[in-house]
Motif scaffolding. Sequence first.
Motif, PDB file in Angstrom:
ATOM      1  N   ASP A 240     -37.044  32.899  10.120  1.00 49.76           N
ATOM      2  CA  ASP A 240     -37.368  32.076   8.967  1.00 49.76           C
ATOM      3  C   ASP A 240     -38.779  32.400   8.492  1.00 49.76           C
ATOM      4  N   PHE A 241     -39.312  31.574   7.592  1.00 52.32           N
ATOM      5  CA  PHE A 241     -40.623  31.830   6.992  1.00 52.32           C
ATOM      6  C   PHE A 241     -41.717  31.019   7.693  1.00 52.32           C
ATOM      7  N   SER A 242     -42.916  31.157   7.192  1.00 52.80           N
ATOM      8  CA  SER A 242     -44.011  30.328   7.674  1.00 52.80           C
ATOM      9  C   SER A 242     -43.645  28.868   7.428  1.00 52.80           C
ATOM     10  N   LEU A 243     -43.784  28.060   8.472  1.00 51.12           N
ATOM     11  CA  LEU A 243     -43.278  26.680   8.401  1.00 51.12           C
ATOM     12  C   LEU A 243     -44.361  25.668   8.722  1.00 51.12           C
ATOM     13  N   PHE A 244     -44.438  24.646   7.883  1.00 48.02           N
ATOM     14  CA  PHE A 244     -45.203  23.454   8.219  1.00 48.02           C
ATOM     15  C   PHE A 244     -44.216  22.300   8.317  1.00 48.02           C
ATOM     16  N   GLU A 245     -44.255  21.592   9.449  1.00 49.30           N
ATOM     17  CA  GLU A 245     -43.352  20.460   9.634  1.00 49.30           C
ATOM     18  C   GLU A 245     -44.134  19.157   9.601  1.00 49.30           C
ATOM     19  N   SER A 246     -43.580  18.183   8.926  1.00 48.04           N
ATOM     20  CA  SER A 246     -44.215  16.873   8.807  1.00 48.04           C
ATOM     21  C   SER A 246     -43.279  15.791   9.324  1.00 48.04           C
ATOM     22  N   THR A 247     -43.858  14.658   9.652  1.00 41.40           N
ATOM     23  CA  THR A 247     -43.053  13.513  10.098  1.00 41.40           C
ATOM     24  C   THR A 247     -42.582  12.664   8.926  1.00 41.40           C
ATOM     25  N   GLU A 248     -43.042  13.034   7.723  1.00 45.38           N
ATOM     26  CA  GLU A 248     -42.663  12.280   6.532  1.00 45.38           C
ATOM     27  C   GLU A 248     -42.637  13.204   5.325  1.00 45.38           C
ATOM     28  N   SER A 249     -42.035  12.724   4.250  1.00 50.88           N
ATOM     29  CA  SER A 249     -41.980  13.495   3.015  1.00 50.88           C
ATOM     30  C   SER A 249     -43.373  13.580   2.397  1.00 50.88           C
ATOM     31  N   LEU A 250     -43.736  14.785   1.912  1.00 55.04           N
ATOM     32  CA  LEU A 250     -45.064  15.015   1.360  1.00 55.04           C
ATOM     33  C   LEU A 250     -45.021  15.222  -0.150  1.00 55.04           C
ATOM     34  N   SER A 251     -46.126  14.891  -0.811  1.00 56.71           N
ATOM     35  CA  SER A 251     -46.269  15.186  -2.238  1.00 56.71           C
ATOM     36  C   SER A 251     -46.494  16.683  -2.408  1.00 56.71           C
ATOM     37  N   GLU A 252     -46.303  17.177  -3.626  1.00 57.86           N
ATOM     38  CA  GLU A 252     -46.525  18.603  -3.867  1.00 57.86           C
ATOM     39  C   GLU A 252     -47.972  18.985  -3.591  1.00 57.86           C
ATOM     40  N   GLU A 253     -48.898  18.100  -3.931  1.00 61.25           N
ATOM     41  CA  GLU A 253     -50.318  18.387  -3.676  1.00 61.25           C
ATOM     42  C   GLU A 253     -50.573  18.563  -2.180  1.00 61.25           C
ATOM     43  N   ALA A 254     -50.001  17.685  -1.375  1.00 57.09           N
ATOM     44  CA  ALA A 254     -50.175  17.772   0.078  1.00 57.09           C
ATOM     45  C   ALA A 254     -49.499  19.018   0.636  1.00 57.09           C
ATOM     46  N   ILE A 255     -48.350  19.381   0.080  1.00 57.59           N
ATOM     47  CA  ILE A 255     -47.641  20.583   0.531  1.00 57.59           C
ATOM     48  C   ILE A 255     -48.507  21.815   0.303  1.00 57.59           C
ATOM     49  N   LEU A 256     -49.066  21.947  -0.888  1.00 57.33           N
ATOM     50  CA  LEU A 256     -49.860  23.123  -1.230  1.00 57.33           C
ATOM     51  C   LEU A 256     -51.107  23.238  -0.364  1.00 57.33           C
ATOM     52  N   LYS A 257     -51.671  22.127   0.016  1.00 63.05           N
ATOM     53  CA  LYS A 257     -52.861  22.154   0.874  1.00 63.05           C
ATOM     54  C   LYS A 257     -52.561  22.787   2.224  1.00 63.05           C
ATOM     55  N   GLU A 258     -51.306  22.686   2.657  1.00 56.30           N
ATOM     56  CA  GLU A 258     -50.949  23.186   3.982  1.00 56.30           C
ATOM     57  C   GLU A 258     -50.735  24.694   4.030  1.00 56.30           C
ATOM     58  N   GLY A 259     -50.399  25.307   2.892  1.00 52.61           N
ATOM     59  CA  GLY A 259     -50.085  26.737   2.996  1.00 52.61           C
ATOM     60  C   GLY A 259     -50.397  27.585   1.793  1.00 52.61           C
TER      61      GLY A 259
ATOM     62  N   VAL B  77     -24.521   8.598  18.007  1.00 48.13           N
ATOM     63  CA  VAL B  77     -25.494   9.671  18.139  1.00 48.13           C
ATOM     64  C   VAL B  77     -26.776   9.297  17.392  1.00 48.13           C
ATOM     65  N   LYS B  78     -27.906   9.411  18.077  1.00 53.67           N
ATOM     66  CA  LYS B  78     -29.185   9.146  17.432  1.00 53.67           C
ATOM     67  C   LYS B  78     -29.590  10.359  16.604  1.00 53.67           C
ATOM     68  N   VAL B  79     -29.855  10.117  15.346  1.00 53.24           N
ATOM     69  CA  VAL B  79     -30.211  11.211  14.424  1.00 53.24           C
ATOM     70  C   VAL B  79     -31.654  11.016  13.969  1.00 53.24           C
ATOM     71  N   ARG B  80     -32.450  12.064  14.074  1.00 50.09           N
ATOM     72  CA  ARG B  80     -33.841  11.969  13.612  1.00 50.09           C
ATOM     73  C   ARG B  80     -34.030  12.792  12.354  1.00 50.09           C
ATOM     74  N   ASN B  81     -34.958  12.349  11.528  1.00 51.45           N
ATOM     75  CA  ASN B  81     -35.294  13.064  10.297  1.00 51.45           C
ATOM     76  C   ASN B  81     -36.464  14.014  10.547  1.00 51.45           C
ATOM     77  N   ARG B  82     -36.367  15.231  10.001  1.00 54.69           N
ATOM     78  CA  ARG B  82     -37.447  16.207  10.082  1.00 54.69           C
ATOM     79  C   ARG B  82     -37.719  16.726   8.666  1.00 54.69           C
ATOM     80  N   TYR B  83     -38.968  17.040   8.393  1.00 57.03           N
ATOM     81  CA  TYR B  83     -39.363  17.502   7.062  1.00 57.03           C
ATOM     82  C   TYR B  83     -39.995  18.886   7.192  1.00 57.03           C
ATOM     83  N   PHE B  84     -39.276  19.895   6.678  1.00 56.80           N
ATOM     84  CA  PHE B  84     -39.709  21.292   6.765  1.00 56.80           C
ATOM     85  C   PHE B  84     -40.267  21.747   5.422  1.00 56.80           C
TER      86      PHE B  84
END
Length: 368
Positions: A275-294, A241-248
């Motif tokens: 669920d809550f307001s969601l930003f999804e990324s293709t990679e893991s984000l730093s806390e600074e980048a996370i805060l910029k999104e929401g 089974v092909k498994v993909r990674n998602r970052y919520f």
Amino acid sequence: MEKPLMSTPSNPSISTLESETFVNQLISWYEHQRRDLPWRQTNDPYKIWLSEIILQQTRVKQGMPYYLKFIQQYPTVNDLADAPESEVLRLWQGLGYYSRARNLHACAKTVSNELNGKFPSEFESLLKLKGIGRYTAAAIASIAFNKPSAVVDGNVYRVLSRVFGIEDDISEAKTLKVFEAKANSLIDKKAPGEFNQAIMDFGAMQCTPKSPACAICPMSTFCYAFNTGKQDKLPVKTKKVKVRNRYFYYFIYEYGNKLLMKERGPKDVWQGLYDFSLFESTESLSEEAILKEGANQQGLMVMDISEEVKHVLTHQRIFTRFVRVKVKDLGNFESLSKSKSLKAYELDEVQELPKPILIQNYLQKEIF
């Protein structure tokens, strides 16, 4: 020259006598080792169907409490059909594979509204109902209506491939017909339900995926895998089974005793759950980048950013962080609600909403 135990792997054959011995030994084993399960004490097709849907991709120990809750809440298929979908999803919460719950509800409506509350007895007719595949149709037909339709699931693949040396690749769709043909050639026509339940239990308890109990197996004298040392190689399954990674990244906007949430739409995981307001990324984000999104506007106070939580599904690995954000005034709160298509819910209302277990666990730990 001594007759070989097996013919070619794709067309195996044990003697008729040994096939009969297999069936007799299987039924005898089942009489002594069968699991005492509530759906084994009835031939009610509704209860058998419900148990089979709940136990898809689910262990008996995990599924049992859900079965009991559903039977208590909805004693008949008509009761289930009359329930709101959100209530059904809420009761299903934590069991996963939520499409099963939606299909369960849709099937109940069909049986209740179009079939006068009665499940069809024939395999082919059962297949026409929402969410009922070949395995479930065979289980209902054989157990509830005594029709000789053999089930094929992971347990049956394992038992038949090992005992009869079937080396066809079970990751290929065409292989199902091979195993169905073999199972149907063996099934006890007088007690097909008992045969199906016996082979399922045998695979789950005796002929297990790892460390099968071969030393005390009644099939060992003629079992292909045991006599060739191939227990760990059967059944054959080559495709993985092909498994993909998602970052919520979830933003929990709070104002007083209210949270902003939304219902998830179709064509993705957790359809119909909240669920809550969601930003999804293709990679893991730093806390600074996370805060910029929401959380990068005035009037918001970040209370906490959680550690990453890993949530594993069949085809996906979801890595999640929760950002808890306090909104200072009602105007900002209403503006966020409108701009992000969210709705405000009191905490007691949040409790009653159907939610993914990932969301429920966070709420229980951090908010409720």
